[in-house]
Design a protein around this motif. Structure first.
Motif, PDB file in Angstrom:
ATOM      1  N   ASP A  56     -50.982   1.626  16.849  1.00  0.00           N
ATOM      2  CA  ASP A  56     -49.724   1.825  16.106  1.00  0.00           C
ATOM      3  C   ASP A  56     -49.281   0.535  15.405  1.00  0.00           C
ATOM      4  O   ASP A  56     -48.189   0.475  14.838  1.00  0.00           O
ATOM      5  N   GLY A  57     -50.103  -0.503  15.456  1.00  0.00           N
ATOM      6  CA  GLY A  57     -49.808  -1.750  14.738  1.00  0.00           C
ATOM      7  C   GLY A  57     -49.062  -2.777  15.573  1.00  0.00           C
ATOM      8  O   GLY A  57     -48.879  -3.913  15.138  1.00  0.00           O
ATOM      9  N   SER A  58     -48.622  -2.408  16.784  1.00  0.00           N
ATOM     10  CA  SER A  58     -47.857  -3.371  17.582  1.00  0.00           C
ATOM     11  C   SER A  58     -48.782  -4.474  18.133  1.00  0.00           C
ATOM     12  O   SER A  58     -49.992  -4.279  18.303  1.00  0.00           O
ATOM     13  N   LEU A  59     -48.154  -5.633  18.412  1.00  0.00           N
ATOM     14  CA  LEU A  59     -48.904  -6.819  18.850  1.00  0.00           C
ATOM     15  C   LEU A  59     -48.717  -7.025  20.349  1.00  0.00           C
ATOM     16  O   LEU A  59     -47.588  -6.979  20.848  1.00  0.00           O
ATOM     17  N   LEU A  60     -49.811  -7.272  21.049  1.00  0.00           N
ATOM     18  CA  LEU A  60     -49.706  -7.577  22.476  1.00  0.00           C
ATOM     19  C   LEU A  60     -49.756  -9.086  22.662  1.00  0.00           C
ATOM     20  O   LEU A  60     -50.747  -9.731  22.314  1.00  0.00           O
ATOM     21  N   LEU A  61     -48.638  -9.605  23.186  1.00  0.00           N
ATOM     22  CA  LEU A  61     -48.528 -11.057  23.377  1.00  0.00           C
ATOM     23  C   LEU A  61     -48.693 -11.377  24.858  1.00  0.00           C
ATOM     24  O   LEU A  61     -48.000 -10.819  25.705  1.00  0.00           O
ATOM     25  N   ARG A  62     -49.633 -12.279  25.159  1.00  0.00           N
ATOM     26  CA  ARG A  62     -49.866 -12.673  26.564  1.00  0.00           C
ATOM     27  C   ARG A  62     -49.152 -14.002  26.812  1.00  0.00           C
ATOM     28  O   ARG A  62     -49.391 -14.983  26.130  1.00  0.00           O
ATOM     29  N   HIS A  63     -48.231 -14.011  27.785  1.00  0.00           N
ATOM     30  CA  HIS A  63     -47.441 -15.216  28.061  1.00  0.00           C
ATOM     31  C   HIS A  63     -48.189 -16.148  29.017  1.00  0.00           C
ATOM     32  O   HIS A  63     -49.079 -15.709  29.741  1.00  0.00           O
TER      33      HIS A  63
ATOM     34  N   ASP B 246     -47.454 -17.189  31.863  1.00  0.00           N
ATOM     35  CA  ASP B 246     -47.443 -16.763  33.272  1.00  0.00           C
ATOM     36  C   ASP B 246     -48.284 -15.508  33.514  1.00  0.00           C
ATOM     37  O   ASP B 246     -48.289 -14.948  34.610  1.00  0.00           O
ATOM     38  N   GLY B 247     -48.989 -15.041  32.488  1.00  0.00           N
ATOM     39  CA  GLY B 247     -49.873 -13.891  32.662  1.00  0.00           C
ATOM     40  C   GLY B 247     -49.225 -12.564  32.299  1.00  0.00           C
ATOM     41  O   GLY B 247     -49.920 -11.561  32.122  1.00  0.00           O
ATOM     42  N   SER B 248     -47.905 -12.530  32.189  1.00  0.00           N
ATOM     43  CA  SER B 248     -47.247 -11.277  31.802  1.00  0.00           C
ATOM     44  C   SER B 248     -47.461 -11.033  30.304  1.00  0.00           C
ATOM     45  O   SER B 248     -47.927 -11.923  29.584  1.00  0.00           O
ATOM     46  N   SER B 249     -47.117  -9.839  29.850  1.00  0.00           N
ATOM     47  CA  SER B 249     -47.329  -9.556  28.426  1.00  0.00           C
ATOM     48  C   SER B 249     -46.143  -8.799  27.842  1.00  0.00           C
ATOM     49  O   SER B 249     -45.360  -8.188  28.561  1.00  0.00           O
ATOM     50  N   THR B 250     -46.019  -8.867  26.515  1.00  0.00           N
ATOM     51  CA  THR B 250     -44.974  -8.128  25.801  1.00  0.00           C
ATOM     52  C   THR B 250     -45.616  -7.440  24.608  1.00  0.00           C
ATOM     53  O   THR B 250     -46.448  -8.042  23.923  1.00  0.00           O
ATOM     54  N   GLN B 251     -45.216  -6.201  24.404  1.00  0.00           N
ATOM     55  CA  GLN B 251     -45.697  -5.475  23.227  1.00  0.00           C
ATOM     56  C   GLN B 251     -44.637  -5.601  22.141  1.00  0.00           C
ATOM     57  O   GLN B 251     -43.481  -5.243  22.362  1.00  0.00           O
ATOM     58  N   ILE B 252     -45.009  -6.111  20.995  1.00  0.00           N
ATOM     59  CA  ILE B 252     -44.027  -6.386  19.938  1.00  0.00           C
ATOM     60  C   ILE B 252     -44.267  -5.460  18.756  1.00  0.00           C
ATOM     61  O   ILE B 252     -45.369  -5.411  18.198  1.00  0.00           O
ATOM     62  N   VAL B 253     -43.215  -4.743  18.401  1.00  0.00           N
ATOM     63  CA  VAL B 253     -43.343  -3.762  17.321  1.00  0.00           C
ATOM     64  C   VAL B 253     -43.059  -4.426  15.975  1.00  0.00           C
ATOM     65  O   VAL B 253     -43.732  -4.159  14.974  1.00  0.00           O
ATOM     66  N   ALA B 254     -42.037  -5.305  15.946  1.00  0.00           N
ATOM     67  CA  ALA B 254     -41.701  -5.966  14.683  1.00  0.00           C
ATOM     68  C   ALA B 254     -41.296  -7.389  14.995  1.00  0.00           C
ATOM     69  O   ALA B 254     -40.602  -7.643  15.972  1.00  0.00           O
ATOM     70  N   GLY B 255     -41.706  -8.316  14.165  1.00  0.00           N
ATOM     71  CA  GLY B 255     -41.331  -9.703  14.407  1.00  0.00           C
ATOM     72  C   GLY B 255     -41.947 -10.613  13.366  1.00  0.00           C
ATOM     73  O   GLY B 255     -42.691 -10.172  12.494  1.00  0.00           O
TER      74      GLY B 255
END
Ligand code: BTN
Length: 261
Positions: free
Chosen positions: A235-242, A244-253
């Protein structure tokens, strides 16, 4: 002398598309092609209608920023009526169409910075703004606004980010805006028609992303996030790996590549 006449007739003349660019509304100068395209879309403009400006006096960028479009730039908005399911694909198709047409006309290599900035030699040369209007769960229209820095020198606009460039700056000579607009509209239609089974579009877009595997800083609304840009979803969203190993899915930025700093 390069062919640089952006009139409606010059753009549509023998253009090999079925609908994108078959109706072109050209203004030598206006505030923003987005405003005119929105008004046209609300009045029921036919799909593929294009609004082009020779120059914009109040160009709009993403996240409410201004977009500089002096004489020598390309500023256009395309009206589409996509199926709701195809909407995320518009980001991918518009950046691919811009990258492919820049490469075809200039032979420069174009890359995509997530989600849809186009870079040449690591600097931004083209920005894309997407707007959509909904009735319930149905998209009534979408407008793709594309701005390309073509035949002007960034040195004449010291207020612009150092991370920007123009095609003329990179090539050392002017480029035919007419050839570029016609190539862009042709690519847009080709990709738009392929969108319903758009796995190839997703794969090419992903392959062109300079962002993946890089250390990035993402501004998403009021939030600032840092990490490694790991992957992009269908769907075009970006998976960001922090860190500390956790992650965030970013739709717009808005992404800044950190290892360039
Ligand atoms: C960005 O911030 O990167 C997006 C820039 C989009 C600029 C284009 S130029 C044509 C259309 N009209 C506008 O006012 N904005 C878009």
């Amino acid at each position: 002398m390069v062919k640089d006449n952006l009139s409606s007739a010059a753009i549509t003349d023998n253009l090999k598309t079925r609908f994108v660019g078959q109706r072109v509304i050209y203004y030598p100068r206006l505030t923003s092609t987005m405003n005119v395209a929105r008004r046209e879309a609300r009045q029921g403009a036919v799909e593929g209608t294009v609004v082009v400006a020779g120059e914009q006096t109040a160009g709009k960028g993403r996240v409410k920023r201004a977009w500089l479009s002096p004489r020598g730039s390309i500023a256009l908005s395309v009206i589409l009526h996509p199926d709701t399911a195809c909407l995320p694909g518009l980001i991918m198709l518009s950046s691919l169409a811009a990258a492919r047409s820049i490469e075809a006309v200039t032979a420069l290599e174009a890359q995509v910075k997530w989600p849809n900035d186009i870079l040449v030699n690591g600097k931004k040369v083209c920005g894309i703004l997407l707007e959509s209007d909904w009735r319930g769960k149905r998209v009534t229209y979408a407008i793709i606004g594309i701005g390309i820095n073509v035949n002007f020198r960034l040195a004449d606009f010291p207020g612009i980010l150092p991370a920007a460039t123009s095609l003329a700056d990179e090539l050392g000579k002017d480029v035919s805006r007419l050839d570029l607009v016609r190539a862009l509209l042709t690519e847009m239609e080709r990709l738009y028609r392929a969108l319903p089974d758009g796995d190839a579009i997703y794969r090419e877009w992903r392959a062109r992303l300079v962002t993946l595997g890089r250390k990035v800083r993402v501004e998403s609304g009021k939030t600032i996030l840092e990490g490694i840009a790991e992957s992009v979803a269908r769907d075009g969203s970006l998976l960001l790996r922090h860190p500390d190993g956790s992650s965030t899915q970013i739709v717009a930025g808005d992404v800044r590549l950190r290892d360039d700093e």
